[in-house]
Design a protein around this motif. Structure first.
Motif, PDB file in Angstrom:
ATOM      1  N   GLY A   1       0.792  -1.223   0.000  1.00 20.99           N
ATOM      2  CA  GLY A   1       0.000   0.000   0.000  1.00 20.99           C
ATOM      3  C   GLY A   1       0.822   1.270   0.000  1.00 20.99           C
ATOM      4  O   GLY A   1       0.326   2.330   0.391  1.00 20.99           O
ATOM      5  N   GLU A   2       2.078   1.199  -0.444  1.00 20.59           N
ATOM      6  CA  GLU A   2       2.943   2.369  -0.467  1.00 20.59           C
ATOM      7  C   GLU A   2       3.044   2.916  -1.885  1.00 20.59           C
ATOM      8  O   GLU A   2       3.152   2.146  -2.851  1.00 20.59           O
ATOM      9  CB  GLU A   2       4.329   2.014   0.035  1.00 20.59           C
ATOM     10  N   ALA A   3       3.036   4.252  -2.017  1.00 24.99           N
ATOM     11  CA  ALA A   3       3.151   4.883  -3.329  1.00 24.99           C
ATOM     12  C   ALA A   3       3.825   6.239  -3.190  1.00 24.99           C
ATOM     13  O   ALA A   3       3.686   6.908  -2.156  1.00 24.99           O
ATOM     14  CB  ALA A   3       1.773   5.027  -3.972  1.00 24.99           C
ATOM     15  N   TRP A   4       4.551   6.634  -4.252  1.00 25.47           N
ATOM     16  CA  TRP A   4       5.256   7.910  -4.275  1.00 25.47           C
ATOM     17  C   TRP A   4       5.072   8.536  -5.646  1.00 25.47           C
ATOM     18  O   TRP A   4       4.827   7.836  -6.638  1.00 25.47           O
ATOM     19  CB  TRP A   4       6.741   7.713  -3.987  1.00 25.47           C
ATOM     20  N   TRP A   5       5.166   9.859  -5.730  1.00 21.71           N
ATOM     21  CA  TRP A   5       4.885  10.541  -7.001  1.00 21.71           C
ATOM     22  C   TRP A   5       5.946  11.573  -7.334  1.00 21.71           C
ATOM     23  O   TRP A   5       6.641  12.078  -6.474  1.00 21.71           O
ATOM     24  CB  TRP A   5       3.518  11.207  -6.958  1.00 21.71           C
ATOM     25  N   MET A   6       6.036  11.885  -8.624  1.00 17.33           N
ATOM     26  CA  MET A   6       6.937  12.921  -9.120  1.00 17.33           C
ATOM     27  C   MET A   6       6.259  13.646 -10.277  1.00 17.33           C
ATOM     28  O   MET A   6       5.633  13.015 -11.143  1.00 17.33           O
ATOM     29  CB  MET A   6       8.256  12.320  -9.603  1.00 17.33           C
ATOM     30  N   HIS A   7       6.363  14.968 -10.287  1.00 14.68           N
ATOM     31  CA  HIS A   7       5.903  15.774 -11.418  1.00 14.68           C
ATOM     32  C   HIS A   7       6.987  15.708 -12.489  1.00 14.68           C
ATOM     33  O   HIS A   7       8.045  16.327 -12.362  1.00 14.68           O
ATOM     34  CB  HIS A   7       5.664  17.211 -10.959  1.00 14.68           C
ATOM     35  N   VAL A   8       6.730  14.962 -13.557  1.00 15.66           N
ATOM     36  CA  VAL A   8       7.814  14.634 -14.483  1.00 15.66           C
ATOM     37  C   VAL A   8       8.263  15.825 -15.322  1.00 15.66           C
ATOM     38  O   VAL A   8       9.459  15.944 -15.638  1.00 15.66           O
ATOM     39  CB  VAL A   8       7.414  13.442 -15.388  1.00 15.66           C
ATOM     40  N   GLN A   9       7.341  16.732 -15.722  1.00 18.97           N
ATOM     41  CA  GLN A   9       7.790  17.879 -16.525  1.00 18.97           C
ATOM     42  C   GLN A   9       8.758  18.764 -15.744  1.00 18.97           C
ATOM     43  O   GLN A   9       9.745  19.255 -16.287  1.00 18.97           O
ATOM     44  CB  GLN A   9       6.594  18.721 -16.995  1.00 18.97           C
ATOM     45  N   GLU A  10       8.469  18.948 -14.450  1.00 20.76           N
ATOM     46  CA  GLU A  10       9.362  19.763 -13.633  1.00 20.76           C
ATOM     47  C   GLU A  10      10.717  19.071 -13.462  1.00 20.76           C
ATOM     48  O   GLU A  10      11.765  19.705 -13.530  1.00 20.76           O
ATOM     49  CB  GLU A  10       8.726  20.024 -12.271  1.00 20.76           C
ATOM     50  N   TRP A  11      10.684  17.748 -13.250  1.00 23.59           N
ATOM     51  CA  TRP A  11      11.930  17.011 -13.039  1.00 23.59           C
ATOM     52  C   TRP A  11      12.789  17.005 -14.303  1.00 23.59           C
ATOM     53  O   TRP A  11      13.992  17.291 -14.257  1.00 23.59           O
ATOM     54  CB  TRP A  11      11.609  15.580 -12.611  1.00 23.59           C
ATOM     55  N   PHE A  12      12.171  16.710 -15.446  1.00 22.53           N
ATOM     56  CA  PHE A  12      12.944  16.582 -16.683  1.00 22.53           C
ATOM     57  C   PHE A  12      13.186  17.921 -17.366  1.00 22.53           C
ATOM     58  O   PHE A  12      13.778  17.961 -18.449  1.00 22.53           O
ATOM     59  CB  PHE A  12      12.253  15.611 -17.632  1.00 22.53           C
ATOM     60  N   ALA A  13      12.748  19.033 -16.748  1.00 21.89           N
ATOM     61  CA  ALA A  13      13.128  20.338 -17.272  1.00 21.89           C
ATOM     62  C   ALA A  13      14.622  20.572 -17.085  1.00 21.89           C
ATOM     63  O   ALA A  13      15.224  21.397 -17.787  1.00 21.89           O
ATOM     64  CB  ALA A  13      12.335  21.438 -16.571  1.00 21.89           C
ATOM     65  N   ASP A  14      15.224  19.827 -16.180  1.00 26.83           N
ATOM     66  CA  ASP A  14      16.676  19.875 -15.981  1.00 26.83           C
ATOM     67  C   ASP A  14      17.334  19.034 -17.073  1.00 26.83           C
ATOM     68  O   ASP A  14      17.071  17.820 -17.179  1.00 26.83           O
ATOM     69  CB  ASP A  14      17.012  19.316 -14.607  1.00 26.83           C
TER      70      ASP A  14
END
Length: 451
Positions: free
Chosen positions: A106-119
């Motif tokens: 029941g564990e989950a984590w998230w990332m905003h990919v556009q913000e991350w891959f803007a680097d």
């Protein structure tokens, strides 16, 4: 016999977990039956009114069953994305979330990919680094998703939920004496009255709880109980406080407030000094310049006078930090209150103002958040009320009650409207109330110390 392999079963479980988490946030989950890199959409919804905001987030799910993600430990892991997936996500017209999960736990984590891959470096590697502590995909992430989908707040406004709350104000109830004493004194200069008391009659009780008007002195305590007895030039008369408080005369009301201000100064004079320039009282330095502690309303020990050592040379004092108080007396519907505004004072030797007073104040005010102000306000209220045994109420002019509270049946989640969407979650939740000061000085800290 037909089978559904482990990978497909885990993927289905990961989608089900996202659905459950989105439901717990109060939003709506729309799964795509056919996808090429987006598994579904989160539609934002006002959790109180049920209104939808016409704002969505795209979601790509990646689940692991018994296996761990690359580099996974108790605090972090990473995920490697294909170039095609990254290109597809970066072309999306709305924010895309990469949600990695362990459906079985029941564990989950998230990332905003556009913000991350803007680097560019991140995009070149295709690697996404997850922090397990700050990127949990659960109810606590709801306000961050709102800010992400609607950063300017055009489509969502925090709405009060049906939950009882007790709101504590900074209004301290005050009871004043019923009588004001007045007599002719032949001067209009308060400094003259103060100096003559100190210089001519140092063996008699000193009085500063007075005002002068038309060469008459008005005071809370009878002049014969203080050094004022030696200065007055005629008979002492009494008047009811109501003659000023209830007369509807703005001038007399201001006189009464000035008397109240001087009464508070007198009540704390044994512990606190008056700063005429800033119009505050602040805790005096100890004789040996060691830290001074008092017991706060929560039972925790708080430092109200603190020597601060230089960062580059811990054997030298950089400055001294004093707990301080601004205040204002208010007549609200016939009842009197003292509005407490805690602040700070800085000295270079426990007495004289620090050369960097303005800079220090600006720095710590930027960092003061609601919990710090709340606990400082309670500390002053606790002290004035007398529960710390710091004030001898046999000699106190005013009687200080408790902070006024209000009961509300609705409340707003503080995290939902205090969070700055431009900052990562861990920066918004910092409780480290410190700031670096220029010129090689030490850092500022609040007063609470561990038990």
């Amino acid at each position: 016999m037909k089978k559904i392999d482990k990978s497909a079963h885990t993927g289905d479980g990961a989608i089900a977990l996202i659905h459950q988490r989105v439901y717990e946030m109060g939003f709506v989950w729309h799964e795509r039956k056919t996808d090429a890199g987006i598994d579904g959409e989160i539609e934002l919804r006002n959790t109180v009114t049920g209104e939808v905001a016409n704002r969505v987030l795209f979601v790509q799910s990646k689940g692991k069953g018994e296996r761990r993600f690359p580099g996974e430990n108790d605090t972090s892991f990473h995920f490697l994305c294909s170039e095609a997936d990254v290109d597809y996500w970066m072309s999306a017209p709305v924010p895309v979330l990469l949600v990695c999960s362990h459906p079985e736990t029941g564990e989950a984590w998230w990332m905003h990919v556009q913000e991350w891959f803007a680097d560019p470096a991140h995009r070149a590697s295709g690697r996404v680094d997850f922090d397990k502590n700050t990127q949990r995909f659960d109810r606590s992430a709801a306000h961050r998703l709102l800010n992400l989908a609607d950063p300017h707040g055009n489509a969502h406004v925090p709405v009060a939920e049906d939950k009882p709350e007790t709101l504590t104000s900074n209004l301290l109830s005050v009871t004043m004496p019923k009588i004001i004493y007045h007599a002719p004194i032949g001067t209009q200069d308060p400094r003259d009255v103060l100096i003559r008391q100190r210089d001519l009659y140092p063996h008699l009780p000193f009085a500063e709880d007075f005002i002068l008007r038309n060469e008459r002195i008005y005071t809370w305590r009878p002049p014969h109980s203080t050094a004022l007895e030696k200065l007055i030039k005629g008979p002492v008369k009494e008047m009811a406080v109501g003659e000023w408080a209830d007369a509807g005369d703005d001038v007399r009301q201001r006189w009464l407030v000035q008397l109240l201000n001087n009464a508070l100064r007198a009540d704390v004079a044994a512990d606190c000094a008056w700063h005429a320039g800033r119009k505050i009282v602040y805790w005096r330095a100890t004789p040996d310049l060691a830290a001074r502690h008092i017991r706060s309303a929560s039972g925790r020990t708080r430092q109200v006078f603190t020597p601060k050592y230089k960062k580059k040379d811990i054997s030298q004092i950089g400055y001294y930090l004093h707990a301080a108080l601004e205040w204002q007396f208010l007549d609200i519907a016939g009842d009197w209150y003292c509005a407490l505004v805690p602040t700070y004072h800085y000295t270079r030797d426990g007495h004289r103002d620090s050369y960097y007073l303005s800079e220090y104040l600006a720095g710590i005010k930027r960092l003061d958040r609601n919990p710090a102000v709340y606990h400082q306000t309670r500390m002053w209220a606790h002290y004035l009320h007398g529960e710390d045994d710091a004030i001898d109420f046999r000699n106190s002019i005013l009687a200080y009650g408790s902070l006024e509270t209000l009961n509300a049946d609705k409340g707003i989640d503080d995290k939902a409207w205090l969070t700055d969407p431009r900052k990562p979650a861990d920066e918004d939740s910092l409780e480290d109330n410190t700031v670096a000061i220029t010129d090689g000085e030490e850092e500022l800290t609040l007063f609470e110390v561990p038990r």
